[in-house]
Scaffold this motif. Sequence first.
Motif, PDB file in Angstrom:
ATOM      1  N   LEU A  16     -60.246 -11.605  14.658  1.00  0.00           N
ATOM      2  CA  LEU A  16     -59.162 -10.931  13.931  1.00  0.00           C
ATOM      3  C   LEU A  16     -58.994  -9.482  14.382  1.00  0.00           C
ATOM      4  CD1 LEU A  16     -57.057 -10.830  11.573  1.00  0.00           C
ATOM      5  CD2 LEU A  16     -58.962 -10.261  10.044  1.00  0.00           C
ATOM      6  N   SER A  17     -60.102  -8.734  14.480  1.00  0.00           N
ATOM      7  CA  SER A  17     -59.956  -7.310  14.828  1.00  0.00           C
ATOM      8  C   SER A  17     -59.452  -7.132  16.258  1.00  0.00           C
ATOM      9  CB  SER A  17     -61.248  -6.522  14.576  1.00  0.00           C
ATOM     10  OG  SER A  17     -62.359  -7.200  15.053  1.00  0.00           O
ATOM     11  N   LYS A  18     -59.857  -8.034  17.148  1.00  0.00           N
ATOM     12  CA  LYS A  18     -59.366  -7.957  18.534  1.00  0.00           C
ATOM     13  C   LYS A  18     -57.860  -8.242  18.584  1.00  0.00           C
ATOM     14  CE  LYS A  18     -60.587  -9.611  23.152  1.00  0.00           C
ATOM     15  NZ  LYS A  18     -61.485 -10.526  23.886  1.00  0.00           N
ATOM     16  N   PHE A  19     -57.423  -9.193  17.768  1.00  0.00           N
ATOM     17  CA  PHE A  19     -55.997  -9.529  17.707  1.00  0.00           C
ATOM     18  C   PHE A  19     -55.190  -8.337  17.172  1.00  0.00           C
ATOM     19  CE2 PHE A  19     -52.291 -11.264  15.408  1.00  0.00           C
ATOM     20  CZ  PHE A  19     -51.632 -11.853  16.485  1.00  0.00           C
ATOM     21  N   ILE A  20     -55.695  -7.702  16.117  1.00  0.00           N
ATOM     22  CA  ILE A  20     -54.995  -6.534  15.545  1.00  0.00           C
ATOM     23  C   ILE A  20     -54.968  -5.394  16.566  1.00  0.00           C
ATOM     24  CG2 ILE A  20     -55.051  -4.758  13.744  1.00  0.00           C
ATOM     25  CD1 ILE A  20     -56.383  -6.940  11.916  1.00  0.00           C
ATOM     26  N   GLU A  21     -56.092  -5.203  17.245  1.00  0.00           N
ATOM     27  CA  GLU A  21     -56.154  -4.146  18.272  1.00  0.00           C
ATOM     28  C   GLU A  21     -55.101  -4.380  19.355  1.00  0.00           C
ATOM     29  OE1 GLU A  21     -59.280  -2.133  21.453  1.00  0.00           O
ATOM     30  OE2 GLU A  21     -59.565  -4.210  20.852  1.00  0.00           O
ATOM     31  N   LYS A  22     -54.972  -5.636  19.776  1.00  0.00           N
ATOM     32  CA  LYS A  22     -53.979  -6.001  20.803  1.00  0.00           C
ATOM     33  C   LYS A  22     -52.561  -5.669  20.316  1.00  0.00           C
ATOM     34  CE  LYS A  22     -52.500 -10.269  23.151  1.00  0.00           C
ATOM     35  NZ  LYS A  22     -51.956  -9.635  24.344  1.00  0.00           N
ATOM     36  N   GLN A  23     -52.280  -6.007  19.059  1.00  0.00           N
ATOM     37  CA  GLN A  23     -50.959  -5.688  18.487  1.00  0.00           C
ATOM     38  C   GLN A  23     -50.720  -4.180  18.464  1.00  0.00           C
ATOM     39  OE1 GLN A  23     -51.164  -7.679  14.639  1.00  0.00           O
ATOM     40  NE2 GLN A  23     -49.652  -9.151  15.343  1.00  0.00           N
ATOM     41  N   LEU A  24     -51.724  -3.436  18.053  1.00  0.00           N
ATOM     42  CA  LEU A  24     -51.582  -1.974  17.992  1.00  0.00           C
ATOM     43  C   LEU A  24     -51.283  -1.409  19.374  1.00  0.00           C
ATOM     44  CD1 LEU A  24     -54.561  -1.223  15.568  1.00  0.00           C
ATOM     45  CD2 LEU A  24     -52.161  -0.731  15.067  1.00  0.00           C
ATOM     46  N   ARG A  25     -52.016  -1.894  20.372  1.00  0.00           N
ATOM     47  CA  ARG A  25     -51.787  -1.421  21.756  1.00  0.00           C
ATOM     48  C   ARG A  25     -50.377  -1.766  22.217  1.00  0.00           C
ATOM     49  NH1 ARG A  25     -56.076   1.042  23.366  1.00  0.00           N
ATOM     50  NH2 ARG A  25     -58.145   0.297  22.763  1.00  0.00           N
ATOM     51  N   GLU A  26     -49.947  -2.976  21.913  1.00  0.00           N
ATOM     52  CA  GLU A  26     -48.598  -3.400  22.324  1.00  0.00           C
ATOM     53  C   GLU A  26     -47.521  -2.574  21.622  1.00  0.00           C
ATOM     54  OE1 GLU A  26     -48.727  -7.620  21.648  1.00  0.00           O
ATOM     55  OE2 GLU A  26     -49.867  -7.974  23.499  1.00  0.00           O
TER      56      GLU A  26
END
Length: 261
Positions: free
Chosen positions: A207-217
């Motif tokens: 979950l945290s990796k997915f959220i991090e990816k969204q934030l970066r995008e």
Amino acid sequence: PKKNMNLKKVLMFKSKKLSNYNKNIVHAFFNTQGGVSTGIYKSLNCGLGSKDKKINIKKNLNLVKKKIKCKQKNLILLNQIHSNKTFKISKITNNKMYGDGFITKKNGIALGILTADCAPILFYDPDKKIIGAAHAGWKGAFKNISKKILDDMKTWGSNLINVIAVIGPCIRYYNYEVKSDFKKKFLRKYNCNGCFVQKNSMIYFDLSKFIEKQLRENGIKNIEIIKKDTFTRKNKFYSARYSQKKNYNDYGRNISLIMIK
């Protein structure tokens, strides 16, 4: 004296990145320790949506307010609904707000997020002096709640290059087993295969990796993940998954907060 004893036992976890701004803001992630609730809610249960005694939850919330030096009426909580609905807060309100994220630039208003495995996300723009907080379980993350918060911040003049985002304690992937249709649902909408870990025939979701990816995008460069697993007992967080595993009929909620001084 007992009250102060409790206050000492209340633990605050901090973000390294946000701690650089201690002059301007207060922030904290709390676990289960230092409250007055008993039984399965032991002890700092801050979830008014739980079946715990309301008087105990209110006492716990008061402890948290004291800990961050927030005025009695100045902590704002949402009725969280696993959505991507957000609010811009310009004054203290008693209105019930149904949603999962909010921002403010008002001093002294604490934004509080409740979780029990979902991720709390705290935002700060030191340039425009705007704070934000969001509740992101898989549903909120799937609906991209962090993008909604960042869009709100932009309407108030934030340049996202200045924004710091901190993903707080949540369930870590090695305890977050999901089914194949869950993974398919995400892969239909997002290019996020790297957020799933396959082990034997099991699928785990990060979950945290997915959220991090969204934030970066969304243009956020300054990101911190607090790698404390809420499921692991030694960390002493409330965990919906752990409670279900133990067949408890309910669970407490952890609180995460941010406030401009």
